[in-house]
Design a protein around this motif. Sequence first.
Motif, PDB file in Angstrom:
ATOM      1  N   ASP A 208      56.598   8.545  60.620  1.00 57.13           N
ATOM      2  CA  ASP A 208      55.554   7.582  60.283  1.00 57.13           C
ATOM      3  C   ASP A 208      56.109   6.166  60.264  1.00 57.13           C
ATOM      4  N   ARG A 209      55.241   5.225  59.949  1.00 60.97           N
ATOM      5  CA  ARG A 209      55.649   3.821  59.958  1.00 60.97           C
ATOM      6  C   ARG A 209      56.710   3.524  58.919  1.00 60.97           C
ATOM      7  N   TRP A 210      56.697   4.248  57.784  1.00 56.55           N
ATOM      8  CA  TRP A 210      57.709   3.983  56.752  1.00 56.55           C
ATOM      9  C   TRP A 210      59.115   4.222  57.289  1.00 56.55           C
ATOM     10  N   ALA A 211      59.290   5.267  58.083  1.00 60.48           N
ATOM     11  CA  ALA A 211      60.611   5.539  58.655  1.00 60.48           C
ATOM     12  C   ALA A 211      61.047   4.383  59.546  1.00 60.48           C
ATOM     13  N   LEU A 212      60.130   3.886  60.368  1.00 63.60           N
ATOM     14  CA  LEU A 212      60.468   2.752  61.236  1.00 63.60           C
ATOM     15  C   LEU A 212      60.804   1.506  60.423  1.00 63.60           C
ATOM     16  N   LEU A 213      60.073   1.287  59.340  1.00 64.11           N
ATOM     17  CA  LEU A 213      60.336   0.110  58.515  1.00 64.11           C
ATOM     18  C   LEU A 213      61.648   0.235  57.748  1.00 64.11           C
ATOM     19  N   VAL A 214      62.017   1.444  57.352  1.00 63.22           N
ATOM     20  CA  VAL A 214      63.325   1.646  56.715  1.00 63.22           C
ATOM     21  C   VAL A 214      64.434   1.346  57.723  1.00 63.22           C
ATOM     22  N   ILE A 215      64.274   1.815  58.948  1.00 61.62           N
ATOM     23  CA  ILE A 215      65.259   1.522  59.995  1.00 61.62           C
ATOM     24  C   ILE A 215      65.338   0.010  60.211  1.00 61.62           C
ATOM     25  N   ARG A 216      64.183  -0.657  60.249  1.00 65.71           N
ATOM     26  CA  ARG A 216      64.163  -2.106  60.411  1.00 65.71           C
ATOM     27  C   ARG A 216      64.972  -2.791  59.305  1.00 65.71           C
ATOM     28  N   GLU A 217      64.789  -2.330  58.068  1.00 63.20           N
ATOM     29  CA  GLU A 217      65.533  -2.929  56.959  1.00 63.20           C
ATOM     30  C   GLU A 217      67.036  -2.824  57.188  1.00 63.20           C
ATOM     31  N   VAL A 218      67.497  -1.639  57.581  1.00 60.89           N
ATOM     32  CA  VAL A 218      68.928  -1.442  57.817  1.00 60.89           C
ATOM     33  C   VAL A 218      69.385  -2.291  59.003  1.00 60.89           C
ATOM     34  N   MET A 219      68.559  -2.379  60.053  1.00 62.29           N
ATOM     35  CA  MET A 219      68.888  -3.234  61.204  1.00 62.29           C
ATOM     36  C   MET A 219      69.084  -4.674  60.757  1.00 62.29           C
ATOM     37  N   TYR A 220      68.267  -5.135  59.822  1.00 61.09           N
ATOM     38  CA  TYR A 220      68.332  -6.516  59.344  1.00 61.09           C
ATOM     39  C   TYR A 220      69.415  -6.723  58.291  1.00 61.09           C
ATOM     40  N   GLY A 221      70.135  -5.659  57.921  1.00 62.75           N
ATOM     41  CA  GLY A 221      71.222  -5.790  56.965  1.00 62.75           C
ATOM     42  C   GLY A 221      70.840  -5.525  55.516  1.00 62.75           C
ATOM     43  N   VAL A 222      69.634  -5.036  55.294  1.00 62.59           N
ATOM     44  CA  VAL A 222      69.214  -4.653  53.942  1.00 62.59           C
ATOM     45  C   VAL A 222      69.628  -3.196  53.778  1.00 62.59           C
ATOM     46  N   THR A 223      70.693  -2.943  53.019  1.00 56.67           N
ATOM     47  CA  THR A 223      71.308  -1.617  53.012  1.00 56.67           C
ATOM     48  C   THR A 223      71.222  -0.901  51.673  1.00 56.67           C
ATOM     49  N   ARG A 224      70.732  -1.573  50.642  1.00 57.94           N
ATOM     50  CA  ARG A 224      70.689  -0.977  49.305  1.00 57.94           C
ATOM     51  C   ARG A 224      69.272  -0.534  48.956  1.00 57.94           C
ATOM     52  N   PHE A 225      69.183   0.605  48.301  1.00 55.15           N
ATOM     53  CA  PHE A 225      67.913   1.227  47.971  1.00 55.15           C
ATOM     54  C   PHE A 225      66.966   0.255  47.275  1.00 55.15           C
ATOM     55  N   ASP A 226      67.402  -0.372  46.201  1.00 57.28           N
ATOM     56  CA  ASP A 226      66.526  -1.256  45.424  1.00 57.28           C
ATOM     57  C   ASP A 226      66.036  -2.434  46.254  1.00 57.28           C
ATOM     58  N   ASP A 227      66.892  -2.966  47.113  1.00 54.85           N
ATOM     59  CA  ASP A 227      66.481  -4.082  47.966  1.00 54.85           C
ATOM     60  C   ASP A 227      65.446  -3.630  48.994  1.00 54.85           C
ATOM     61  N   MET A 228      65.651  -2.446  49.573  1.00 57.33           N
ATOM     62  CA  MET A 228      64.672  -1.905  50.518  1.00 57.33           C
ATOM     63  C   MET A 228      63.326  -1.700  49.834  1.00 57.33           C
ATOM     64  N   GLN A 229      63.372  -1.110  48.660  1.00 54.29           N
ATOM     65  CA  GLN A 229      62.145  -0.835  47.924  1.00 54.29           C
ATOM     66  C   GLN A 229      61.388  -2.129  47.648  1.00 54.29           C
ATOM     67  N   ALA A 230      62.092  -3.144  47.223  1.00 50.79           N
ATOM     68  CA  ALA A 230      61.452  -4.430  46.923  1.00 50.79           C
ATOM     69  C   ALA A 230      60.881  -5.071  48.183  1.00 50.79           C
TER      70      ALA A 230
END
Length: 141
Positions: free
Chosen positions: A17-39
């Motif tokens: 789903d889109r959430w998986a793609l957005l999680v990948i996007r976060e990691v691509m952009y250098g957002v690697t920590r759970f709390d930061d991704m969630q926010a």
Amino acid sequence: MPREDCPLAAAAEALGDRWALLVIREVMYGVTRFDDMQADLGISRSVLSDRLRRLRELDVIERREYQAAGERRRSEYVMTAAGDELTTTLWALTRWSERHVLGRPAPARLVDAATGRDSDVSLTVDGDVVDRADATWRIVT
């Protein structure tokens, strides 16, 4: 082509789903920590945990432990080789969206690290760029 033989259907089902793609996007952009991704995503903890688990099972990301001086051990999520390969596909999807959905450039760009020039995605055969109009789908068995 039967769905079970279609790699595009298999990839869509695996990612989910889109959430998986957005999680990948976060990691691509250098957002690697759970709390930061969630926010950043405004996603529930349970959905984020589920997508991170799925992406780890697919070997798209891996969890690494780290510990800042004087703090407790924490986890961060980083791309694997398979994840790095997937980012090319997501960049192509981003470029398509810029042209046909958003109608404007995205605020984040994938650029050549040495020159700063924008990158794009292209088809190649033996290293030579092939115009999409000169390519065709062929079913092979």
